[in-house]
Scaffold this motif. Structure first.
Motif, PDB file in Angstrom:
ATOM      1  N   ASP A 276       0.852  -1.192   0.000  1.00 34.98           N
ATOM      2  CA  ASP A 276       0.000   0.000   0.000  1.00 34.98           C
ATOM      3  C   ASP A 276       0.889   1.244   0.000  1.00 34.98           C
ATOM      4  OD1 ASP A 276      -1.660   2.181   0.721  1.00 34.98           O
ATOM      5  OD2 ASP A 276      -3.082   0.812   1.676  1.00 34.98           O
ATOM      6  N   ASP A 277       1.084   1.832  -1.166  1.00 34.20           N
ATOM      7  CA  ASP A 277       1.979   2.977  -1.295  1.00 34.20           C
ATOM      8  C   ASP A 277       1.474   4.192  -0.525  1.00 34.20           C
ATOM      9  OD1 ASP A 277       3.660   1.520  -2.926  1.00 34.20           O
ATOM     10  OD2 ASP A 277       2.769   2.256  -4.795  1.00 34.20           O
ATOM     11  N   THR A 278       0.159   4.357  -0.460  1.00 39.48           N
ATOM     12  CA  THR A 278      -0.399   5.514   0.238  1.00 39.48           C
ATOM     13  C   THR A 278      -0.100   5.432   1.728  1.00 39.48           C
ATOM     14  OG1 THR A 278      -2.180   5.695  -1.402  1.00 39.48           O
ATOM     15  CG2 THR A 278      -2.501   6.823   0.693  1.00 39.48           C
ATOM     16  N   LEU A 279      -0.333   4.273   2.323  1.00 43.21           N
ATOM     17  CA  LEU A 279      -0.050   4.115   3.744  1.00 43.21           C
ATOM     18  C   LEU A 279       1.451   4.225   4.009  1.00 43.21           C
ATOM     19  CD1 LEU A 279      -1.008   3.492   6.614  1.00 43.21           C
ATOM     20  CD2 LEU A 279      -0.837   1.054   6.066  1.00 43.21           C
ATOM     21  N   ALA A 280       2.252   3.621   3.146  1.00 41.78           N
ATOM     22  CA  ALA A 280       3.705   3.687   3.317  1.00 41.78           C
ATOM     23  C   ALA A 280       4.195   5.125   3.295  1.00 41.78           C
ATOM     24  CB  ALA A 280       4.392   2.873   2.217  1.00 41.78           C
ATOM     25  N   ARG A 281       3.629   5.933   2.428  1.00 43.57           N
ATOM     26  CA  ARG A 281       4.007   7.357   2.373  1.00 43.57           C
ATOM     27  C   ARG A 281       3.482   8.097   3.593  1.00 43.57           C
ATOM     28  NH1 ARG A 281       6.458  11.118   2.508  1.00 43.57           N
ATOM     29  NH2 ARG A 281       6.807  12.828   1.041  1.00 43.57           N
ATOM     30  N   LEU A 282       2.285   7.778   4.002  1.00 43.00           N
ATOM     31  CA  LEU A 282       1.643   8.487   5.111  1.00 43.00           C
ATOM     32  C   LEU A 282       2.462   8.391   6.392  1.00 43.00           C
ATOM     33  CD1 LEU A 282      -0.989  10.053   5.807  1.00 43.00           C
ATOM     34  CD2 LEU A 282      -1.972   7.861   6.492  1.00 43.00           C
ATOM     35  N   VAL A 283       2.965   7.205   6.694  1.00 46.88           N
ATOM     36  CA  VAL A 283       3.654   7.016   7.973  1.00 46.88           C
ATOM     37  C   VAL A 283       5.056   7.615   7.976  1.00 46.88           C
ATOM     38  CG1 VAL A 283       2.334   4.933   8.506  1.00 46.88           C
ATOM     39  CG2 VAL A 283       4.535   4.727   7.323  1.00 46.88           C
ATOM     40  N   THR A 284       5.520   8.119   6.831  1.00 45.87           N
ATOM     41  CA  THR A 284       6.855   8.731   6.800  1.00 45.87           C
ATOM     42  C   THR A 284       6.841  10.183   7.258  1.00 45.87           C
ATOM     43  OG1 THR A 284       6.678   9.470   4.485  1.00 45.87           O
ATOM     44  CG2 THR A 284       7.545   7.240   4.890  1.00 45.87           C
ATOM     45  N   PHE A 285       5.677  10.813   7.285  1.00 49.01           N
ATOM     46  CA  PHE A 285       5.622  12.224   7.661  1.00 49.01           C
ATOM     47  C   PHE A 285       5.859  12.379   9.168  1.00 49.01           C
ATOM     48  CE2 PHE A 285       3.017  12.145   3.786  1.00 49.01           C
ATOM     49  CZ  PHE A 285       3.646  13.155   3.062  1.00 49.01           C
ATOM     50  N   PRO A 286       6.762  13.288   9.564  1.00 51.53           N
ATOM     51  CA  PRO A 286       7.067  13.431  10.988  1.00 51.53           C
ATOM     52  C   PRO A 286       5.939  14.028  11.808  1.00 51.53           C
ATOM     53  CG  PRO A 286       8.171  15.141   9.705  1.00 51.53           C
ATOM     54  CD  PRO A 286       7.583  14.181   8.710  1.00 51.53           C
ATOM     55  N   ASN A 287       4.973  14.658  11.147  1.00 49.56           N
ATOM     56  CA  ASN A 287       3.846  15.266  11.866  1.00 49.56           C
ATOM     57  C   ASN A 287       2.594  14.402  11.818  1.00 49.56           C
ATOM     58  OD1 ASN A 287       3.623  15.733   9.089  1.00 49.56           O
ATOM     59  ND2 ASN A 287       2.464  17.621   9.365  1.00 49.56           N
ATOM     60  N   VAL A 288       2.750  13.126  11.466  1.00 44.46           N
ATOM     61  CA  VAL A 288       1.623  12.197  11.383  1.00 44.46           C
ATOM     62  C   VAL A 288       1.833  11.046  12.360  1.00 44.46           C
ATOM     63  CG1 VAL A 288       0.377  10.556   9.915  1.00 44.46           C
ATOM     64  CG2 VAL A 288       1.126  12.755   8.976  1.00 44.46           C
ATOM     65  N   VAL A 289       0.784  10.722  13.113  1.00 47.83           N
ATOM     66  CA  VAL A 289       0.783   9.537  13.975  1.00 47.83           C
ATOM     67  C   VAL A 289      -0.334   8.616  13.504  1.00 47.83           C
ATOM     68  CG1 VAL A 289       0.401   8.636  16.300  1.00 47.83           C
ATOM     69  CG2 VAL A 289       1.766  10.705  15.980  1.00 47.83           C
ATOM     70  N   VAL A 290       0.013   7.378  13.167  1.00 52.15           N
ATOM     71  CA  VAL A 290      -0.970   6.378  12.745  1.00 52.15           C
ATOM     72  C   VAL A 290      -0.966   5.245  13.761  1.00 52.15           C
ATOM     73  CG1 VAL A 290      -1.668   4.743  10.952  1.00 52.15           C
ATOM     74  CG2 VAL A 290      -0.631   6.932  10.306  1.00 52.15           C
ATOM     75  N   THR A 291      -2.129   4.914  14.289  1.00 50.22           N
ATOM     76  CA  THR A 291      -2.282   3.760  15.174  1.00 50.22           C
ATOM     77  C   THR A 291      -3.278   2.795  14.552  1.00 50.22           C
ATOM     78  OG1 THR A 291      -3.922   5.013  16.465  1.00 50.22           O
ATOM     79  CG2 THR A 291      -1.651   4.983  17.291  1.00 50.22           C
ATOM     80  N   SER A 292      -3.329   1.579  15.076  1.00 49.84           N
ATOM     81  CA  SER A 292      -4.034   0.507  14.370  1.00 49.84           C
ATOM     82  C   SER A 292      -5.430   0.220  14.928  1.00 49.84           C
ATOM     83  CB  SER A 292      -3.190  -0.770  14.384  1.00 49.84           C
ATOM     84  OG  SER A 292      -2.841  -1.110  15.715  1.00 49.84           O
ATOM     85  N   HIS A 293      -6.313   1.222  14.825  1.00 49.90           N
ATOM     86  CA  HIS A 293      -7.714   1.053  15.210  1.00 49.90           C
ATOM     87  C   HIS A 293      -7.829   0.558  16.657  1.00 49.90           C
ATOM     88  CE1 HIS A 293     -11.858   0.495  13.182  1.00 49.90           C
ATOM     89  NE2 HIS A 293     -12.026   0.750  14.454  1.00 49.90           N
ATOM     90  N   GLN A 294      -7.179   1.265  17.570  1.00 51.92           N
ATOM     91  CA  GLN A 294      -7.149   0.844  18.962  1.00 51.92           C
ATOM     92  C   GLN A 294      -7.902   1.768  19.901  1.00 51.92           C
ATOM     93  OE1 GLN A 294      -2.668   1.592  19.182  1.00 51.92           O
ATOM     94  NE2 GLN A 294      -3.260   2.098  21.279  1.00 51.92           N
ATOM     95  N   ALA A 295      -8.583   2.780  19.365  1.00 46.62           N
ATOM     96  CA  ALA A 295      -9.243   3.762  20.226  1.00 46.62           C
ATOM     97  C   ALA A 295     -10.238   3.114  21.191  1.00 46.62           C
ATOM     98  CB  ALA A 295      -9.943   4.817  19.374  1.00 46.62           C
ATOM     99  N   TYR A 296     -10.928   2.082  20.732  1.00 48.08           N
ATOM    100  CA  TYR A 296     -11.933   1.412  21.560  1.00 48.08           C
ATOM    101  C   TYR A 296     -11.317   0.452  22.575  1.00 48.08           C
ATOM    102  CZ  TYR A 296     -11.120  -3.094  19.350  1.00 48.08           C
ATOM    103  OH  TYR A 296     -10.547  -4.274  18.947  1.00 48.08           O
ATOM    104  N   TYR A 297     -10.014   0.226  22.481  1.00 49.83           N
ATOM    105  CA  TYR A 297      -9.380  -0.922  23.124  1.00 49.83           C
ATOM    106  C   TYR A 297      -9.005  -0.641  24.577  1.00 49.83           C
ATOM    107  CZ  TYR A 297      -7.054  -5.468  22.549  1.00 49.83           C
ATOM    108  OH  TYR A 297      -6.692  -6.800  22.616  1.00 49.83           O
ATOM    109  N   THR A 298     -10.014  -0.503  25.424  1.00 49.99           N
ATOM    110  CA  THR A 298      -9.816  -0.423  26.867  1.00 49.99           C
ATOM    111  C   THR A 298     -10.557  -1.593  27.510  1.00 49.99           C
ATOM    112  OG1 THR A 298     -11.787   0.919  27.356  1.00 49.99           O
ATOM    113  CG2 THR A 298      -9.769   2.104  26.745  1.00 49.99           C
ATOM    114  N   VAL A 299     -10.141  -1.952  28.700  1.00 49.06           N
ATOM    115  CA  VAL A 299     -10.800  -3.069  29.381  1.00 49.06           C
ATOM    116  C   VAL A 299     -12.268  -2.761  29.620  1.00 49.06           C
ATOM    117  CG1 VAL A 299     -10.182  -2.250  31.702  1.00 49.06           C
ATOM    118  CG2 VAL A 299     -10.580  -4.698  31.307  1.00 49.06           C
ATOM    119  N   ASP A 300     -12.585  -1.471  29.805  1.00 46.17           N
ATOM    120  CA  ASP A 300     -13.975  -1.076  30.045  1.00 46.17           C
ATOM    121  C   ASP A 300     -14.815  -1.259  28.784  1.00 46.17           C
ATOM    122  OD1 ASP A 300     -13.449   0.523  32.790  1.00 46.17           O
ATOM    123  OD2 ASP A 300     -11.917   1.049  31.321  1.00 46.17           O
TER     124      ASP A 300
END
Length: 332
Positions: free
Chosen positions: A277-301
């Protein structure tokens, strides 16, 4: 009855097994439900799926032909399910209509603060014993404007945190949320929100009407030094257009917990593979970008609530009951 649960994370497995104990047997698989893995479900009346499962027409037919009669999705979103085909095949489909909105709202703020205060860059530097401050300057949020696209339960929780920061509140939705209005939120047109906001956070579902809500035109309407956060659905943003704007040097920061082509990537270890995926590969190279893997919901609660609701959905199906979580009812 044995329930077959696909796409179960290691942290999630003991919660699922404990919740189903005393009701039904459950078999947890770490593989995701796809056309290739669907045949594993042969003989299982109930299948539980994760948000990145492929529940298109072909997969649904495989499940139905194998004896599956009920799908219990462990998420609020269901844009991955062809509900019309499920209904024609006589499949009951249920989801989790509610879980802790604070998990996602708080994580959205985690992303916003991470890019604003350059936390990832600072952490990487200090691991190398580089303690310079060059390039780490952020901004106070107090007095600045936050734009919240979607002010349901999660958007409201996000807004309450913004109010605590002392920010000016702008909102956009099909109808105002009285709780947000009480906090001082002004509801405006999307174009004005984009133009005036220093921080923009997305909290709308992915529907045909919201797909690529943040397209090339919307991105160009934003301030050059804006912060953009998406913890909802990847398809809300035209990622190719976003990369173009980032290459032009725009935006203070972008925090993404979701990606429009995340299926087949997120929740998996791809560290030893070439990601095509060239778009994702380029996206994560920017120093002002943070990408996480769909973990926002991931709390024990939140995961605990998701699992408990999934168990109730299965028990309701077995007992012939229908709840607000049912998307496609049992065939009469």
């Amino acid at each position: 009855m044995e329930i077959l649960a696909f796409g179960v994370q290691a942290d999630e497995k003991p919660l699922i097994e404990k919740a189903f104990h005393g009701h039904h047997r459950v078999r947890c698989l770490d593989v995701f439900l796809t056309e290739d893995t669907a045949p594993i479900a042969v003989g299982h009346t109930v299948v539980s799926s994760s948000v990145n499962a492929d529940l298109g027409a072909r997969v649904l037919r495989i499940l139905a032909d194998g004896g599956t009669r009920m799908i219990a999705q462990r998420s609020t979103g269901f844009n991955n399910i062809d509900l019309d085909v499920a209904e024609r095949l006589g499949l009951t489909v249920a989801r989790v209509s509610y879980y802790s909105p604070y998990s996602v709202a708080e994580f959205a703020w985690t992303l916003a603060m991470a890019v604003n205060r350059r936390i990832v860059r600072a952490s990487n530097r200090t691991r190398d014993f580089d303690f310079r401050l060059d390039g780490l300057m952020g901004r106070d949020l107090r007095g600045r404007t936050v734009g919240v696209l979607g002010t349901g339960k999660i958007g409201e929780a996000f807004t309450r945190i913004a109010h605590g920061f002392g920010m000016r509140l702008l909102g956009w939705d099909i109808a105002p949320n009285p709780a947000c209005v009480e906090l001082g939120m002004a509801y405006v047109e999307k174009e004005r929100l984009l133009a005036e906001s220093d921080l923009i956070s997305l909290h709308v579902p992915l529907l045909p009407s919201t797909r690529r809500l943040i397209d090339a035109a919307a991105l160009k309407a934003m301030k050059d030094d804006a912060i953009l956060v998406n913890s909802s659905r990847g398809g809300l943003i035209d990622t190719g257009a976003l990369v173009g704007e980032l290459r032009a040097g725009r935006f203070t920061g972008v925090g993404l917990d979701v990606y429009e082509a995340e299926a087949g990537l997120f929740f998996l270890d791809k560290s030893l593979e070439v990601v095509e995926d060239d778009t994702l590969a380029r996206l994560v190279t920017f120093p002002n970008v943070v990408v996480t893997s769909h973990q926002a919901y991931y709390t024990v609660d939140a995961v605990g609530q998701i699992v408990d609701t999934t168990v109730r959905n299965v028990l309701d199906y077995a007992a012939g009951r229908r709840s607000e979580n049912v998307l496609v009812p049992a065939a009469s």
